[in-house]
Design a protein around this motif. Structure first.
Motif, PDB file in Angstrom:
ATOM      1  N   PRO A 137       0.832  -1.211   0.000  1.00 11.99           N
ATOM      2  CA  PRO A 137       0.000   0.000   0.000  1.00 11.99           C
ATOM      3  C   PRO A 137       0.861   1.252   0.000  1.00 11.99           C
ATOM      4  O   PRO A 137       2.037   1.218   0.389  1.00 11.99           O
ATOM      5  CB  PRO A 137      -0.777  -0.122   1.315  1.00 11.99           C
ATOM      6  CG  PRO A 137       0.144  -0.882   2.214  1.00 11.99           C
ATOM      7  CD  PRO A 137       0.839  -1.879   1.310  1.00 11.99           C
ATOM      8  N   ARG A 138       0.289   2.343  -0.436  1.00 14.34           N
ATOM      9  CA  ARG A 138       0.989   3.628  -0.380  1.00 14.34           C
ATOM     10  C   ARG A 138       1.053   4.163   1.046  1.00 14.34           C
ATOM     11  O   ARG A 138       1.979   4.893   1.395  1.00 14.34           O
ATOM     12  CB  ARG A 138       0.283   4.634  -1.286  1.00 14.34           C
ATOM     13  CG  ARG A 138       0.271   4.243  -2.747  1.00 14.34           C
ATOM     14  CD  ARG A 138      -0.641   5.145  -3.561  1.00 14.34           C
ATOM     15  NE  ARG A 138      -0.179   6.525  -3.570  1.00 14.34           N
ATOM     16  CZ  ARG A 138      -0.910   7.557  -3.980  1.00 14.34           C
ATOM     17  NH1 ARG A 138      -2.152   7.352  -4.416  1.00 14.34           N
ATOM     18  NH2 ARG A 138      -0.415   8.775  -3.981  1.00 14.34           N
ATOM     19  N   LEU A 160       5.214  -3.096  11.493  1.00 14.29           N
ATOM     20  CA  LEU A 160       4.769  -2.365  10.308  1.00 14.29           C
ATOM     21  C   LEU A 160       5.467  -1.020  10.185  1.00 14.29           C
ATOM     22  O   LEU A 160       5.883  -0.608   9.098  1.00 14.29           O
ATOM     23  CB  LEU A 160       3.251  -2.169  10.356  1.00 14.29           C
ATOM     24  CG  LEU A 160       2.412  -3.427  10.128  1.00 14.29           C
ATOM     25  CD1 LEU A 160       0.944  -3.129  10.388  1.00 14.29           C
ATOM     26  CD2 LEU A 160       2.609  -3.958   8.712  1.00 14.29           C
ATOM     27  N   CYS A 161       5.593  -0.331  11.302  1.00 14.58           N
ATOM     28  CA  CYS A 161       6.227   0.992  11.252  1.00 14.58           C
ATOM     29  C   CYS A 161       7.684   0.897  10.825  1.00 14.58           C
ATOM     30  O   CYS A 161       8.168   1.740  10.070  1.00 14.58           O
ATOM     31  CB  CYS A 161       6.130   1.670  12.621  1.00 14.58           C
ATOM     32  SG  CYS A 161       4.456   2.200  13.069  1.00 14.58           S
ATOM     33  N   GLY A 165       7.946   0.402   3.494  1.00 11.61           N
ATOM     34  CA  GLY A 165       8.391   1.548   2.717  1.00 11.61           C
ATOM     35  C   GLY A 165       7.252   2.501   2.449  1.00 11.61           C
ATOM     36  O   GLY A 165       7.429   3.523   1.783  1.00 11.61           O
ATOM     37  N   ALA A 166       6.064   2.151   2.960  1.00  8.69           N
ATOM     38  CA  ALA A 166       4.892   3.001   2.766  1.00  8.69           C
ATOM     39  C   ALA A 166       4.909   4.164   3.745  1.00  8.69           C
ATOM     40  O   ALA A 166       5.676   4.187   4.709  1.00  8.69           O
ATOM     41  CB  ALA A 166       3.621   2.171   2.964  1.00  8.69           C
ATOM     42  N   LEU A 167       4.039   5.128   3.489  1.00 11.49           N
ATOM     43  CA  LEU A 167       3.829   6.219   4.426  1.00 11.49           C
ATOM     44  C   LEU A 167       3.170   5.662   5.677  1.00 11.49           C
ATOM     45  O   LEU A 167       2.097   5.059   5.610  1.00 11.49           O
ATOM     46  CB  LEU A 167       2.933   7.287   3.794  1.00 11.49           C
ATOM     47  CG  LEU A 167       2.478   8.429   4.715  1.00 11.49           C
ATOM     48  CD1 LEU A 167       3.644   9.363   5.016  1.00 11.49           C
ATOM     49  CD2 LEU A 167       1.321   9.192   4.078  1.00 11.49           C
ATOM     50  N   VAL A 168       3.790   5.844   6.825  1.00 10.75           N
ATOM     51  CA  VAL A 168       3.211   5.413   8.096  1.00 10.75           C
ATOM     52  C   VAL A 168       2.379   6.553   8.661  1.00 10.75           C
ATOM     53  O   VAL A 168       2.876   7.659   8.862  1.00 10.75           O
ATOM     54  CB  VAL A 168       4.296   4.997   9.101  1.00 10.75           C
ATOM     55  CG1 VAL A 168       3.676   4.719  10.475  1.00 10.75           C
ATOM     56  CG2 VAL A 168       5.044   3.768   8.601  1.00 10.75           C
ATOM     57  N   TYR A 189       9.484   6.864  12.702  1.00 17.48           N
ATOM     58  CA  TYR A 189       9.032   6.131  11.513  1.00 17.48           C
ATOM     59  C   TYR A 189       7.734   6.704  10.946  1.00 17.48           C
ATOM     60  O   TYR A 189       7.250   6.233   9.912  1.00 17.48           O
ATOM     61  CB  TYR A 189       8.797   4.659  11.865  1.00 17.48           C
ATOM     62  CG  TYR A 189       9.986   3.995  12.509  1.00 17.48           C
ATOM     63  CD1 TYR A 189      11.030   3.482  11.743  1.00 17.48           C
ATOM     64  CD2 TYR A 189      10.069   3.891  13.895  1.00 17.48           C
ATOM     65  CE1 TYR A 189      12.118   2.877  12.338  1.00 17.48           C
ATOM     66  CE2 TYR A 189      11.164   3.284  14.506  1.00 17.48           C
ATOM     67  CZ  TYR A 189      12.188   2.785  13.727  1.00 17.48           C
ATOM     68  OH  TYR A 189      13.273   2.192  14.326  1.00 17.48           O
ATOM     69  N   THR A 190       7.177   7.693  11.618  1.00 17.83           N
ATOM     70  CA  THR A 190       5.861   8.226  11.266  1.00 17.83           C
ATOM     71  C   THR A 190       5.979   9.338  10.231  1.00 17.83           C
ATOM     72  O   THR A 190       6.617  10.361  10.481  1.00 17.83           O
ATOM     73  CB  THR A 190       5.151   8.761  12.524  1.00 17.83           C
ATOM     74  OG1 THR A 190       4.981   7.687  13.454  1.00 17.83           O
ATOM     75  CG2 THR A 190       3.799   9.353  12.177  1.00 17.83           C
TER      76      THR A 190
END
Length: 320
Positions: A137-138, A160-161, A165-168, A189-190
Motif C-alpha cells: 500500500p501507499r 509495520l512501522c 516503505g509506505a507512508l506510516v 518512523y511516522t
C-alpha cells in the motif's frame, strides 16, 4: 492517485491505504437497562478511516482478525458495503469477534461498555504484517488503540512501522478504557502524525500548536496535524509552522467518528496530490458531515459528491 471509479473491495492491486486495527459490533440503545430494541452497527477507528478514503475514490483495505461467528461475518459485510477491501481480514476460528454496547441518553450523555478481552483482533501479532506489506500500500494507518490491545498487536504495529516503505500514518487515539501505550518510539518512523490536543499532552508534553509541531519534529515525526475538536485543526504551512482552519460543523448530533473521517479525508487528499491546506479542508468538511448523523460513517457524503469535494479542494488549494 486521482479520484476515479469505486474500487472493487475484493481486488488487491494498487491499494492506496491499509488500516490496521480492530472492528467490533456495536449494540446501541437509549437505556441499556430497560430498552428491548437495539441499533446494530459496526465500529472501529481504522475501519472508519478506510471508509472515508474509499468514499473519496481511493482504494482502501482493512487488516484485522475476526472470529468465525455471526459478528465476524457482520464486520466483513459492513466493510465490503463501504467499498473497503477485506482480503487482509483474517478469520480466527479459536476466538470471537469483539462487541460493545453504547447508551445514548436523551440529555446527550453516553456510556460505553466494551467486551473485547480475548477477541480475535487482540490476538494479532507480527505474523499479520507479512500480508499487509505484501499488498504494497501507499500508506498504512495504525493507532494507539491497536497498540493497546496487547503485546501481540503492539508488536504488529512496531513491525509495520519499522519494516514498511509506505507512508506510516499514526493516530494516537488514546482511550480511557485501554492502557496508554508508549508511542514515542514510533515517531521517527511516522510520516504523518494526526493527533488531538487532548492527546498531544500525553504524547509530546504540549498542547500549544506551535510547540506541538516543534516537539513532533524533534521526536522525528514527519508531517503533523493537530485536531482541536470544535476549535478546528492546525496543519503545516509552507514553512512548517501551524496554520489554523476552523471547524465546519454546524449541528453536532454524534461526535464519534469525526476524527476518523477527518483523517481519512486528509490522507486521501494528500495522496491525491493536495496541499496540507486542501487536505485539511477535505477532512474538516467530512468530519462536519459525520457529526450531523448518528453512527461512525453514516454521515459520509455519497461517493459522487465526495469525489467532487476532493477534486475541488485539491485544485483550489494547489498542490505541494
Amino acid at each position: 492517485m486521482s479520484p476515479g471509479t469505486a474500487p472493487d473491495p475484493d481486488v488487491d492491486a494498487a491499494i492506496d491505504v491499509v488500516g490496521v486495527g480492530e472492528a467490533m459490533v456495536l449494540m446501541q440503545a437509549a437505556d441499556l437497562g430497560t430498552d428491548d430494541r437495539f441499533e446494530v452497527h459496526v465500529a472501529g477507528a481504522e475501519l472508519n478511516v478506510c471508509a472515508a478514503v474509499a468514499r473519496l475514490g481511493l482504494a482502501a483495505a482493512f487488516a484485522s482478525r475476526v472470529g468465525a461467528d455471526p459478528h465476524g461475518e457482520r464486520v466483513r459485510r459492513a466493510a465490503e458495503a463501504l467499498g473497503i477491501g477485506t482480503s487482509l481480514l483474517r478469520t480466527d476460528p479459536a476466538r470471537r469477534t469483539g462487541v460493545f454496547f453504547k447508551e445514548i441518553r436523551a440529555d446527550g450523555a453516553r456510556r460505553v461498555h466494551y467486551y473485547r478481552d480475548g477477541s480475535a483482533a487482540s490476538a494479532m501479532d507480527a505474523s499479520d504484517a507479512a500480508a499487509v506489506l505484501a499488498a504494497s500500500p501507499r500508506a498504512i494507518v495504525v493507532s494507539g488503540i491497536t497498540a493497546a490491545l496487547g503485546e501481540g498487536p503492539a508488536e504488529l504495529v512496531r513491525t509495520l512501522c519499522r519494516a514498511t516503505g509506505a507512508l506510516v500514518v499514526l493516530d494516537p487515539n488514546l482511550r480511557p478504557a485501554l492502557p496508554v501505550p508508549d508511542l514515542r518510539p514510533l515517531l521517527p518512523y511516522t510520516g504523518l502524525l494526526v493527533l488531538g490536543q487532548d492527546e498531544s499532552q500525553a504524547l509530546l508534553g504540549e498542547t500549544d500548536p506551535g510547540r506541538v509541531f516543534a516537539a513532533a519534529r524533534e521526536a522525528g515525526a514527519g508531517e503533523t496535524v493537530l485536531k482541536g475538536g470544535p476549535d478546528g485543526v492546525w496543519f503545516a504551512g509552507p514553512d512548517g509552522s501551524p496554520r489554523h482552519l476552523p471547524s465546519a460543523a454546524r449541528t453536532v448530533r454524534d461526535p464519534v467518528g469525526a476524527g476518523d473521517a477527518f483523517l481519512g479525508g486528509y490522507l486521501a487528499a494528500r495522496l491525491s496530490g493536495g496541499s496540507p491546506e486542501g487536505a485539511a479542508t477535505v477532512g474538516t468538511l467530512l468530519a462536519a458531515r459525520v457529526v450531523e448523523t448518528p453512527g461512525d460513517t453514516a454521515g459520509l457524503p455519497p461517493a459522487a459528491e465526495a469525489r467532487t469535494l476532493l477534486a475541488r479542494c485539491v485544485t483550489a488549494a494547489g498542490t505541494g
